[in-house]
Design an enzyme around this catalytic site. Structure first.
Site, PDB file in Angstrom:
ATOM      1  N   HIS A 145       0.823  -1.214   0.000  1.00 38.62           N
ATOM      2  CA  HIS A 145       0.000   0.000   0.000  1.00 38.62           C
ATOM      3  C   HIS A 145       0.855   1.262   0.000  1.00 38.62           C
ATOM      4  CE1 HIS A 145       0.994   0.946   4.171  1.00 38.62           C
ATOM      5  NE2 HIS A 145       0.896  -0.351   4.418  1.00 38.62           N
ATOM      6  N   HIS A 168       0.613  -5.553   2.695  1.00 42.09           N
ATOM      7  CA  HIS A 168       1.429  -4.750   3.609  1.00 42.09           C
ATOM      8  C   HIS A 168       2.872  -5.240   3.612  1.00 42.09           C
ATOM      9  CE1 HIS A 168      -2.336  -3.137   5.385  1.00 42.09           C
ATOM     10  NE2 HIS A 168      -2.785  -4.339   5.042  1.00 42.09           N
TER      11      HIS A 168
END
Length: 205
Positions: A10, A151
């Site tokens: 992200h 992530h």
């Protein structure tokens, strides 16, 4: 050909910028993170994706949504793609963690695979759920391209596992915000890493 997974970290958040551990805390993208998401979307505009998946945390969903919109698709949220659950460490910096949790911190940074964080997970648990999610996605979309936004810690754990690394050394795998990795994933967790931590689309951001 297996399933070609465009595995993306992200974009940046205010806690990334402040070097605070985020984990399951639902911290949104900052302005730079939104710019990074747009750059990633432009980078992958010409690809044909069968589907878009993301961790259900906002920073991952919002990063994926920009690219998905260019392809007229919705993002499918998966909690199994979340960041490591850092438990009591969430919101803290490394220095704060060292002061408050010196013994656990020393064990985690030396051998995270089986070290349980206070109120959180072990790296073994993260790797198992992340690889399981990627394998399910690959089975749903054989011989197709998909984008998966997750992530930093989760991506490093998954890639390290698929490459048969000692995951106690997973920190050796760098993963920048909005970086693009490409993995071709086959049955029985067979994988080829085709691209790693590519941030060329972020030049000038």
């Amino acid at each position: 050909m297996g399933c070609k997974i465009y595995l993306v970290r992200h974009g940046e958040t205010i806690w990334n910028h402040a070097l605070r551990y985020q984990g399951h805390a639902d911290i949104p993208l900052n302005e730079r993170g939104h710019r990074q998401a747009r750059a990633l979307a432009e980078r992958t505009r010409g690809e044909e994706f069968a589907a878009f998946y993301a961790s259900d945390l906002r920073r991952a969903m919002d990063t994926a949504a920009v690219a998905a919109a260019l392809h007229g698709k919705e993002v499918i949220p998966l909690a199994s793609l979340r960041e490591i659950n850092f438990g009591a460490w969430e919101g803290l910096t490394r220095e704060e963690i060292k002061k408050r949790f010196p013994e656990v911190a020393e064990r985690w940074w030396r051998a995270p695979y089986n070290t349980r964080l206070p109120g959180g997970e072990t790296l073994a648990e993260v790797a198992a759920r992340a690889v399981g999610a990627l394998q399910e996605i690959a089975e749903r979309h054989p011989e197709s391209k998909v984008m998966v936004v997750s992530h930093g810690g989760t991506i490093r754990a998954a890639i390290g596992y698929l490459l048969r690394m000692d995951l106690n050394q997973y920190w050796r795998l760098r993963q920048d915000n909005a970086a693009l990795n490409i993995i071709e994933l086959y049955e029985e967790e067979k994988a080829i890493l085709m691209l790693f931590n590519d941030t060329s689309h972020l030049d000038g951001i």
